[in-house]
Design a protein around this motif. Structure first.
Motif, PDB file in Angstrom:
ATOM      1  N   ARG A   1      10.626  19.527  -3.409  1.00  0.00           N
ATOM      2  CA  ARG A   1      11.793  18.706  -3.089  1.00  0.00           C
ATOM      3  C   ARG A   1      12.167  17.952  -4.349  1.00  0.00           C
ATOM      4  O   ARG A   1      11.320  17.322  -4.983  1.00  0.00           O
ATOM      5  CB  ARG A   1      11.450  17.721  -1.971  1.00  0.00           C
ATOM      6  CG  ARG A   1      12.562  16.735  -1.651  1.00  0.00           C
ATOM      7  CD  ARG A   1      12.171  15.853  -0.478  1.00  0.00           C
ATOM      8  NE  ARG A   1      13.171  14.828  -0.235  1.00  0.00           N
ATOM      9  CZ  ARG A   1      12.966  13.532  -0.361  1.00  0.00           C
ATOM     10  NH1 ARG A   1      11.788  13.079  -0.742  1.00  0.00           N
ATOM     11  NH2 ARG A   1      13.920  12.662  -0.112  1.00  0.00           N
ATOM     12  N   TYR A   2      13.449  17.995  -4.725  1.00  0.00           N
ATOM     13  CA  TYR A   2      13.885  17.417  -6.002  1.00  0.00           C
ATOM     14  C   TYR A   2      14.730  16.167  -5.784  1.00  0.00           C
ATOM     15  O   TYR A   2      15.600  16.121  -4.913  1.00  0.00           O
ATOM     16  CB  TYR A   2      14.691  18.441  -6.808  1.00  0.00           C
ATOM     17  CG  TYR A   2      13.858  19.605  -7.286  1.00  0.00           C
ATOM     18  CD1 TYR A   2      13.206  19.570  -8.512  1.00  0.00           C
ATOM     19  CD2 TYR A   2      13.711  20.748  -6.499  1.00  0.00           C
ATOM     20  CE1 TYR A   2      12.428  20.629  -8.947  1.00  0.00           C
ATOM     21  CE2 TYR A   2      12.929  21.819  -6.916  1.00  0.00           C
ATOM     22  CZ  TYR A   2      12.294  21.746  -8.147  1.00  0.00           C
ATOM     23  OH  TYR A   2      11.515  22.801  -8.568  1.00  0.00           O
ATOM     24  N   ARG A   3      14.456  15.167  -6.611  1.00  0.00           N
ATOM     25  CA  ARG A   3      15.276  13.958  -6.655  1.00  0.00           C
ATOM     26  C   ARG A   3      15.603  13.679  -8.118  1.00  0.00           C
ATOM     27  O   ARG A   3      14.709  13.605  -8.956  1.00  0.00           O
ATOM     28  CB  ARG A   3      14.542  12.769  -6.039  1.00  0.00           C
ATOM     29  CG  ARG A   3      14.282  12.911  -4.543  1.00  0.00           C
ATOM     30  CD  ARG A   3      13.773  11.627  -3.935  1.00  0.00           C
ATOM     31  NE  ARG A   3      12.466  11.250  -4.455  1.00  0.00           N
ATOM     32  CZ  ARG A   3      11.802  10.150  -4.092  1.00  0.00           C
ATOM     33  NH1 ARG A   3      12.343   9.309  -3.227  1.00  0.00           N
ATOM     34  NH2 ARG A   3      10.612   9.893  -4.599  1.00  0.00           N
ATOM     35  N   LEU A   4      16.895  13.524  -8.403  1.00  0.00           N
ATOM     36  CA  LEU A   4      17.334  13.332  -9.781  1.00  0.00           C
ATOM     37  C   LEU A   4      18.150  12.060  -9.913  1.00  0.00           C
ATOM     38  O   LEU A   4      18.923  11.703  -9.015  1.00  0.00           O
ATOM     39  CB  LEU A   4      18.166  14.526 -10.258  1.00  0.00           C
ATOM     40  CG  LEU A   4      17.433  15.869 -10.351  1.00  0.00           C
ATOM     41  CD1 LEU A   4      17.559  16.634  -9.033  1.00  0.00           C
ATOM     42  CD2 LEU A   4      18.010  16.727 -11.469  1.00  0.00           C
ATOM     43  N   PRO A  17       2.450  22.641  -4.247  1.00  0.00           N
ATOM     44  CA  PRO A  17       3.545  23.138  -3.403  1.00  0.00           C
ATOM     45  C   PRO A  17       3.978  22.112  -2.363  1.00  0.00           C
ATOM     46  O   PRO A  17       3.157  21.381  -1.813  1.00  0.00           O
ATOM     47  CB  PRO A  17       2.924  24.380  -2.742  1.00  0.00           C
ATOM     48  CG  PRO A  17       1.846  24.808  -3.681  1.00  0.00           C
ATOM     49  CD  PRO A  17       1.289  23.539  -4.268  1.00  0.00           C
ATOM     50  N   TRP A  18       5.284  22.063  -2.126  1.00  0.00           N
ATOM     51  CA  TRP A  18       5.910  21.184  -1.138  1.00  0.00           C
ATOM     52  C   TRP A  18       5.760  19.700  -1.463  1.00  0.00           C
ATOM     53  O   TRP A  18       5.934  18.850  -0.595  1.00  0.00           O
ATOM     54  CB  TRP A  18       5.372  21.493   0.269  1.00  0.00           C
ATOM     55  CG  TRP A  18       5.729  22.880   0.678  1.00  0.00           C
ATOM     56  CD1 TRP A  18       6.966  23.347   1.077  1.00  0.00           C
ATOM     57  CD2 TRP A  18       4.857  24.012   0.683  1.00  0.00           C
ATOM     58  NE1 TRP A  18       6.907  24.693   1.316  1.00  0.00           N
ATOM     59  CE2 TRP A  18       5.628  25.137   1.086  1.00  0.00           C
ATOM     60  CE3 TRP A  18       3.504  24.191   0.368  1.00  0.00           C
ATOM     61  CZ2 TRP A  18       5.082  26.400   1.191  1.00  0.00           C
ATOM     62  CZ3 TRP A  18       2.968  25.462   0.481  1.00  0.00           C
ATOM     63  CH2 TRP A  18       3.751  26.554   0.893  1.00  0.00           C
ATOM     64  N   SER A  19       5.465  19.397  -2.710  1.00  0.00           N
ATOM     65  CA  SER A  19       5.474  18.006  -3.155  1.00  0.00           C
ATOM     66  C   SER A  19       6.877  17.646  -3.643  1.00  0.00           C
ATOM     67  O   SER A  19       7.801  18.454  -3.587  1.00  0.00           O
ATOM     68  CB  SER A  19       4.438  17.790  -4.267  1.00  0.00           C
ATOM     69  OG  SER A  19       4.722  18.611  -5.381  1.00  0.00           O
ATOM     70  N   THR A  20       7.030  16.425  -4.138  1.00  0.00           N
ATOM     71  CA  THR A  20       8.336  15.956  -4.618  1.00  0.00           C
ATOM     72  C   THR A  20       8.334  15.870  -6.138  1.00  0.00           C
ATOM     73  O   THR A  20       7.382  15.353  -6.734  1.00  0.00           O
ATOM     74  CB  THR A  20       8.658  14.571  -4.028  1.00  0.00           C
ATOM     75  OG1 THR A  20       8.749  14.677  -2.607  1.00  0.00           O
ATOM     76  CG2 THR A  20       9.980  14.040  -4.577  1.00  0.00           C
TER      77      THR A  20
END
Length: 236
Positions: free
Chosen positions: A28-31, A169-172
């Protein structure tokens, strides 16, 4: 034992690229873009030198851009280059600091139509220390430097010099992109060092903010630190 067979390297590069795409696709990506400009931008509008720590080299694989990346000529360089090519990233082999005049000239030629990407502490460190080669490249090409820091909520760390990060896997994954830094042309060594320190400070700050955000800390804000870089303010 060093791999030299081109067919084996090609196959490993294909498998590596496929695995990286699959692996990074679980995150999961946060920019956060400190100056409000979403990167990477369309190269028809503007071009940049993107800089990030060597330990974060997996992160850009999740994004597509027209870009040339500098890969060193050390023992593992050809395999890394093969992986990059299968990821759709163009490669220039060499170094901006270690006998890399041909590589530097090739980057200057390519910057007229693509972005450039550099890990300024690679290929052998010291860890998280920007080398002067990046600043020389920016001064020579006229391209602004955009640094970004990366953080992971959960990751494995290698026991290598760079503490290479492999996100679970499935981390942020979080990314903090600082405003562009414009490096003037024809700088003497003292002024090159001034800009080197500025880029290093920005990359260090962006990384710290991204890592804090990944651990559940606050979302970064566009504060006066980023504004100073946007305006190109450096001390004499």
């Amino acid at each position: 034992m060093k791999l030299r067979n081109p067919w084996v390297l090609c196959l490993l590069g294909l498998l590596g690229a496929w695995l990286i795409r699959l692996w990074m696709g679980t995150l999961r990506y946060r920019l956060f873009f400190a100056d409000g400009i979403r990167h990477p931008v369309d190269t028809r509008n503007s071009r940049y030198i993107y800089a990030f720590w060597h330990e974060s080299i997996l992160f850009p694989a999740a994004f597509r851009a027209r870009i040339h990346v500098l890969i060193s000529r050390h023992a593992d360089g050809e395999l890394i280059a093969q992986v990059c090519r299968f990821l759709g990233v163009q490669v220039v082999r060499g170094s901006t600091t270690r006998g890399g005049s041909p590589a530097l000239l090739e980057l200057v030629r390519q910057c007229r139509r693509t972005h450039l990407a550099v890990t300024p502490d690679g290929p052998r460190g010291p860890r998280r220390r920007v080398q002067l080669g990046l600043i020389s490249l920016a001064s020579l090409t006229g391209l602004p430097v955009v640094v970004f820091g990366v953080g992971y909520s959960k990751a494995w760390r290698a026991r290598s010099w760079d503490r290479f990060a492999v996100p679970k896997p499935w981390s942020t994954a979080t990314c903090v992109v600082a405003p562009a830094i414009h490096v003037p042309a024809r700088l003497n060594r003292e002024r090159l060092e001034t800009y080197r320190q500025l880029v290093e400070e920005q990359l260090t700050s962006a990384t710290a903010a991204a890592e804090l955000w990944a651990r559940g800390g606050p979302r970064p804000t566009a504060d006066k630190t980023w504004n100073a870089a946007r305006q190109g303010k450096v001390s004499a």
